[in-house]
Design an enzyme around this catalytic site. Structure first.
Site, PDB file in Angstrom:
ATOM      1  N   GLY A 230      10.819   6.246   3.871  1.00 32.21           N
ATOM      2  CA  GLY A 230      11.643   5.054   4.009  1.00 32.21           C
ATOM      3  C   GLY A 230      11.588   4.532   5.446  1.00 32.21           C
ATOM      4  O   GLY A 230      10.684   4.847   6.189  1.00 32.21           O
TER       5      GLY A 230
ATOM      6  N   TYR B  71       0.821  -1.205   0.000  1.00 30.48           N
ATOM      7  CA  TYR B  71       0.000   0.000   0.000  1.00 30.48           C
ATOM      8  C   TYR B  71       0.863   1.267   0.000  1.00 30.48           C
ATOM      9  O   TYR B  71       0.366   2.378  -0.117  1.00 30.48           O
ATOM     10  CB  TYR B  71      -0.931   0.025   1.226  1.00 30.48           C
ATOM     11  CG  TYR B  71      -0.210  -0.029   2.549  1.00 30.48           C
ATOM     12  CD1 TYR B  71       0.383   1.113   3.092  1.00 30.48           C
ATOM     13  CD2 TYR B  71      -0.099  -1.223   3.253  1.00 30.48           C
ATOM     14  CE1 TYR B  71       1.065   1.065   4.295  1.00 30.48           C
ATOM     15  CE2 TYR B  71       0.575  -1.280   4.452  1.00 30.48           C
ATOM     16  CZ  TYR B  71       1.149  -0.134   4.968  1.00 30.48           C
ATOM     17  OH  TYR B  71       1.835  -0.181   6.150  1.00 30.48           O
ATOM     18  N   CYS B  72       2.157   1.074   0.196  1.00 30.90           N
ATOM     19  CA  CYS B  72       3.059   2.214   0.364  1.00 30.90           C
ATOM     20  C   CYS B  72       3.957   2.402  -0.846  1.00 30.90           C
ATOM     21  O   CYS B  72       4.230   3.514  -1.281  1.00 30.90           O
ATOM     22  CB  CYS B  72       3.903   1.968   1.618  1.00 30.90           C
ATOM     23  SG  CYS B  72       5.066   3.265   2.018  1.00 30.90           S
TER      24      CYS B  72
ATOM     25  N   SER C  15       4.706   0.777  12.893  1.00 32.27           N
ATOM     26  CA  SER C  15       3.643   0.375  11.971  1.00 32.27           C
ATOM     27  C   SER C  15       3.436  -1.131  12.043  1.00 32.27           C
ATOM     28  O   SER C  15       4.403  -1.899  11.985  1.00 32.27           O
ATOM     29  CB  SER C  15       4.015   0.770  10.539  1.00 32.27           C
ATOM     30  OG  SER C  15       4.249   2.152  10.489  1.00 32.27           O
TER      31      SER C  15
ATOM     32  N   ASP D 244     -16.218  41.709 -13.521  1.00 30.19           N
ATOM     33  CA  ASP D 244     -17.141  41.569 -12.390  1.00 30.19           C
ATOM     34  C   ASP D 244     -18.083  42.774 -12.286  1.00 30.19           C
ATOM     35  O   ASP D 244     -19.280  42.622 -12.049  1.00 30.19           O
ATOM     36  CB  ASP D 244     -16.326  41.422 -11.097  1.00 30.19           C
ATOM     37  CG  ASP D 244     -17.219  41.336  -9.883  1.00 30.19           C
ATOM     38  OD1 ASP D 244     -18.138  40.495  -9.908  1.00 30.19           O
ATOM     39  OD2 ASP D 244     -17.030  42.114  -8.924  1.00 30.19           O
TER      40      ASP D 244
ATOM     41  N   THR E  48       8.962   7.296  13.238  1.00 30.60           N
ATOM     42  CA  THR E  48       8.009   6.307  12.734  1.00 30.60           C
ATOM     43  C   THR E  48       8.823   5.198  12.095  1.00 30.60           C
ATOM     44  O   THR E  48       9.659   5.464  11.225  1.00 30.60           O
ATOM     45  CB  THR E  48       7.060   6.912  11.675  1.00 30.60           C
ATOM     46  OG1 THR E  48       6.424   8.049  12.241  1.00 30.60           O
ATOM     47  CG2 THR E  48       5.990   5.920  11.267  1.00 30.60           C
TER      48      THR E  48
ATOM     49  N   CYS F 145      -3.674  21.984  10.952  1.00 26.53           N
ATOM     50  CA  CYS F 145      -2.400  21.375  10.549  1.00 26.53           C
ATOM     51  C   CYS F 145      -1.225  22.241  11.008  1.00 26.53           C
ATOM     52  O   CYS F 145      -1.161  23.433  10.722  1.00 26.53           O
ATOM     53  CB  CYS F 145      -2.356  21.206   9.025  1.00 26.53           C
ATOM     54  SG  CYS F 145      -0.820  20.440   8.499  1.00 26.53           S
TER      55      CYS F 145
ATOM     56  N   LEU G  76       5.063  20.439   8.801  1.00 28.31           N
ATOM     57  CA  LEU G  76       5.833  20.656   7.576  1.00 28.31           C
ATOM     58  C   LEU G  76       6.668  19.398   7.372  1.00 28.31           C
ATOM     59  O   LEU G  76       6.987  18.695   8.337  1.00 28.31           O
ATOM     60  CB  LEU G  76       6.752  21.873   7.742  1.00 28.31           C
ATOM     61  CG  LEU G  76       6.064  23.217   7.989  1.00 28.31           C
ATOM     62  CD1 LEU G  76       7.097  24.285   8.338  1.00 28.31           C
ATOM     63  CD2 LEU G  76       5.246  23.640   6.769  1.00 28.31           C
TER      64      LEU G  76
ATOM     65  N   ARG H 131       9.874  14.690  13.873  1.00 30.18           N
ATOM     66  CA  ARG H 131       9.704  13.249  13.672  1.00 30.18           C
ATOM     67  C   ARG H 131      10.612  12.803  12.548  1.00 30.18           C
ATOM     68  O   ARG H 131      10.646  13.402  11.479  1.00 30.18           O
ATOM     69  CB  ARG H 131       8.245  12.934  13.313  1.00 30.18           C
ATOM     70  CG  ARG H 131       8.036  11.452  12.908  1.00 30.18           C
ATOM     71  CD  ARG H 131       6.572  11.140  12.656  1.00 30.18           C
ATOM     72  NE  ARG H 131       5.754  11.430  13.812  1.00 30.18           N
ATOM     73  CZ  ARG H 131       5.637  10.643  14.882  1.00 30.18           C
ATOM     74  NH1 ARG H 131       6.292   9.483  14.921  1.00 30.18           N
ATOM     75  NH2 ARG H 131       4.876  10.987  15.895  1.00 30.18           N
TER      76      ARG H 131
HETATM   77  N1  SAM Z   1       9.004   2.781   7.372  1.00 22.25           N
HETATM   78  C1  SAM Z   1       8.308   3.474   8.404  1.00 22.25           C
HETATM   79  C2  SAM Z   1       7.045   2.756   8.776  1.00 22.25           C
HETATM   80  O1  SAM Z   1       6.735   1.751   8.159  1.00 22.25           O
HETATM   81  O2  SAM Z   1       6.383   3.170   9.715  1.00 22.25           O
HETATM   82  C3  SAM Z   1       8.065   4.931   8.148  1.00 22.25           C
HETATM   83  C4  SAM Z   1       7.604   5.346   6.806  1.00 22.25           C
HETATM   84  S1  SAM Z   1       5.956   4.931   6.415  1.00 22.25           S
HETATM   85  C5  SAM Z   1       5.858   5.610   4.817  1.00 22.25           C
HETATM   86  C6  SAM Z   1       5.068   6.034   7.442  1.00 22.25           C
HETATM   87  C7  SAM Z   1       3.625   5.677   7.690  1.00 22.25           C
HETATM   88  O3  SAM Z   1       2.895   5.886   6.508  1.00 22.25           O
HETATM   89  C8  SAM Z   1       3.394   4.256   8.116  1.00 22.25           C
HETATM   90  O4  SAM Z   1       2.677   4.211   9.312  1.00 22.25           O
HETATM   91  C9  SAM Z   1       2.589   3.688   6.986  1.00 22.25           C
HETATM   92  O5  SAM Z   1       1.697   2.734   7.451  1.00 22.25           O
HETATM   93  C10 SAM Z   1       1.882   4.910   6.459  1.00 22.25           C
HETATM   94  N2  SAM Z   1       1.425   4.746   5.074  1.00 22.25           N
HETATM   95  C11 SAM Z   1       2.146   4.369   4.017  1.00 22.25           C
HETATM   96  N3  SAM Z   1       1.382   4.302   2.901  1.00 22.25           N
HETATM   97  C12 SAM Z   1       0.132   4.646   3.285  1.00 22.25           C
HETATM   98  C13 SAM Z   1      -1.114   4.760   2.605  1.00 22.25           C
HETATM   99  N4  SAM Z   1      -1.214   4.481   1.332  1.00 22.25           N
HETATM  100  N5  SAM Z   1      -2.180   5.133   3.311  1.00 22.25           N
HETATM  101  C14 SAM Z   1      -2.084   5.410   4.631  1.00 22.25           C
HETATM  102  N6  SAM Z   1      -0.942   5.333   5.322  1.00 22.25           N
HETATM  103  C15 SAM Z   1       0.160   4.940   4.664  1.00 22.25           C
END
Ligand code: SAM
Length: 574
Positions: free
Chosen positions: A130, A89-90, A183, A509, A159, A320, A323, A126
């Site tokens: 990657g 999904y990433c 995650s 206008d 994260t 929000c 940044l 944070r």
């Molecule tokens: N590698 C680390 C990790 O897995 O937590 C940090 C980077 S990851 C891109 C950061 C967060 O983005 C993770 O919690 C991941 O689940 C979330 N994430 C990545 N793709 C996503 C998507 N398509 N929709 C929602 N969250 C997403």
């Protein structure tokens, strides 16, 4: 925020902090701080109270405040594009093209950027990616960030997917890490492998337990919920909060380049919550911090809590405060925006801090009130999450250019039709004086160009003129000519075009009730001077008989022409 900012700062260091911070505020305000009634008997507690009082008193950095008064106190830095998992999904199945190492931010650059932002009031950083733990110097990096705590950095967060974190975690905590998101999208080892294309769930679980044992609070667990993939496990995750003091966060599935998102796979948080309430009817809504991205709940009696990150169905743009810096050093003011400014290039050109701040400030000022809606986002190109930390337009770097006198002249016209033309000519239009109003609008607009056009630099204009003339013979046209002048590093044609555009829209206008078939046309730059090119006449078509021949449009003759235009129209200059 309840984080203990003294976890890693000795009492002696903390004492040294106070005069430094007081120096950073105005005299009248420091007087007010001195008279603050500090209630606590405990000296450390009193110092904390005083620091937080000072923080409240200090005006927040204008550079990090956007047009909607959002103060950006939270910086997310992606420190690598590499990852030891391949979550589908990433990351696109085919992988991502990694940026060459020399184009990524070095440790020193990350620290310099962090220092700069902390000096402006950022109190939370944070590290993400990657996968941040694949960066070899992660322990040292956190150590360097830890040194910014006396300057006001309160939270150092990371994260991580937790795969390679357990061994490093004690040292990271010792160096200042005090908030962790791990995650974990499933509790099923086979499904883990399916989602992440790697093994390792047991290691992730161990990392979470170790984070808890080390006293990391909040210890957050991120789970991206995807219909048909892991939605059946939401209740199991809630059950995990019975004995583990974790903050379980269910994230709505977001679209990024190549992640095959579609609407059916998205589970809106309300649906998840409704399902949870069937099994746990007593769930309580917990109060949120104003900047919390998560809507938090808990099952009475359970030690942990759970919540939803509702980026898709209920965005939190209004509050929000975030940044982002990508691993290759681009500042992104919105996760879903494509505009990026390369801080790396500026750092490598030794641009001084003040100038960096001005560029950062202008990017922040361009942050939109909110990002596009869910369906637009799905259609929009954005980096894969792994390259953001979660289109690449970039502002031209003009720091090394020298300032020269520059001018630009732009033209445009509005055909307003006979009836409106008469009303404008006799200044009897119901809405008021069309020509004067349009002039003011044009001048004001020129000054706003940097805020309106995403990659335009903000410029200090020395002069803007907007002239409107009526030309009955040219199909009842209002002709608009704007000349903008400035002493600067970049051209002012966008300013001149903006002035003409907005003046034309104002004419439109004010006349639209009468002129039913109005047309705005022929918007163009007719002359540009200054910079490397010297004077550069643009080709002007026959619609502009009064400003040909082109060679006469140097600055002196240009003035004559402007005057002759002024004779037939009204003139207002800034
Ligand atoms: N590698 C680390 C990790 O897995 O937590 C940090 C980077 S990851 C891109 C950061 C967060 O983005 C993770 O919690 C991941 O689940 C979330 N994430 C990545 N793709 C996503 C998507 N398509 N929709 C929602 N969250 C997403």
């Amino acid at each position: 925020m309840s984080y203990n900012i003294f976890t890693r700062v000795s009492f002696e260091n903390a004492k040294g902090l106070i005069p430094h911070m007081i120096r950073g505020i105005s005299t009248s305000k420091s007087h007010r701080v001195d008279t603050i009634n500090l209630r606590s008997e405990n000296p450390q507690q009193r110092i904390k109270e005083r620091i937080s009082a000072i923080d409240k008193e200090r005006p927040f950095s204008n550079f990090l405040t956007d047009r909607f008064d959002r103060q950006h106190t939270y910086l997310r830095i992606s420190i690598t594009e590499r990852c030891n998992l391949r979550c589908n999904y990433c990351m696109p199945a085919e992988g991502v093209d990694l940026t060459p190492v020399h184009n990524l931010l070095s440790t020193e650059e990350i620290i310099r950027i962090s220092q700069l932002f902390v000096s402006q009031g950022v109190n939370k950083i944070r590290l993400t990616g990657g996968e941040p733990t694949v960066r070899k110097d992660i322990v040292e990096l956190i150590g360097e960030l830890g040194k910014l705590k006396p300057q006001g950095l309160q939270t150092i967060a990371m994260t991580s997917n937790g795969i390679a974190l357990k061994r490093k975690l004690p040292k990271l905590v010792e160096n200042g890490l005090n908030s962790l998101n791990v995650s974990m999208d499933t509790l099923d080892p086979y499904k883990f492998e399916l989602i992440s294309r790697r093994k390792g769930l047991d290691r992730v679980l161990e990392t979470i337990d170790q984070g808890i044992a080390l006293g990391i609070r909040p210890m957050k667990v991120n789970c991206v919920v995807i219909r048909g993939v892991n939605d059946q496990e939401v209740l199991d995750f809630v059950e995990l909060t019975r004995n583990k003091p974790i903050d379980m966060r269910f994230i709505e599935y977001m679209p990024f380049d190549g992640n095959k998102w579609n609407k059916k796979k998205l589970i809106p948080y309300r649906e998840m919550l409704d399902n949870i309430k069937i099994k746990y009817p007593d769930v309580r809504k917990l109060s949120n911090d104003s900047h919390d991205t998560s809507k938090a709940f808990n099952v009475p009696g359970y030690v942990g809590r759970f919540g939803f990150i509702t980026s898709m169905t209920d965005h939190f743009c209004g509050t929000c405060n975030r940044l982002r810096i990508t691993a290759d050093g681009n500042l992104k003011v919105c996760l879903f925006g494509n505009a990026e400014v390369s801080l790396r290039d500026l750092l490598r050109e030794n641009v001084p801090d003040q100038q960096l701040l001005e560029i950062i400030g202008s990017a922040v000022k361009n942050k939109r009130k909110q990002h596009a809606g869910m369906f637009e986002l799905a259609e929009t190109k954005n980096r894969p999450m792994i390259l953001i930390g979660g289109g690449r337009a970039s502002m031209v770097n003009v720091s090394t250019k020298s300032s020269t006198y520059r001018t630009a002249t732009a033209f445009g016209k509005v055909h307003i039709g006979r009836q409106a033309f008469e009303l404008v000519r006799t200044n009897t239009m119901k809405k008021g004086d069309v020509l004067t109003t349009a002039q003011i609008a044009g001048i004001m607009a020129a000054k706003q160009t940097g805020n309106l056009i995403p990659l335009c630099h903000p410029l200090l204009l020395s002069h803007v003129s907007v002239d409107l003339t009526l030309d009955e013979k040219d199909n009842y046209a209002v002709k608009i000519l704007s000349k903008v002048e400035c002493e600067g590093k970049t051209g002012v044609e966008m300013e001149a075009l903006t002035a003409v555009s907005i003046a034309a829209l104002t004419v439109f206008d004010m006349c639209k009730a009468v002129g039913k078939e109005m047309i705005i046309c022929d918007l163009k730059v007719v002359e540009k001077t200054g910079g490397k090119m010297g004077t550069k006449p643009f080709v002007v078509s026959t619609v502009l008989p009064f400003i040909v021949p082109i060679p006469s449009l140097n600055s002196e003759d240009g003035d004559c022409i402007m005057k002759s235009v002024r004779n037939t129209g009204s003139t207002l200059t800034h």
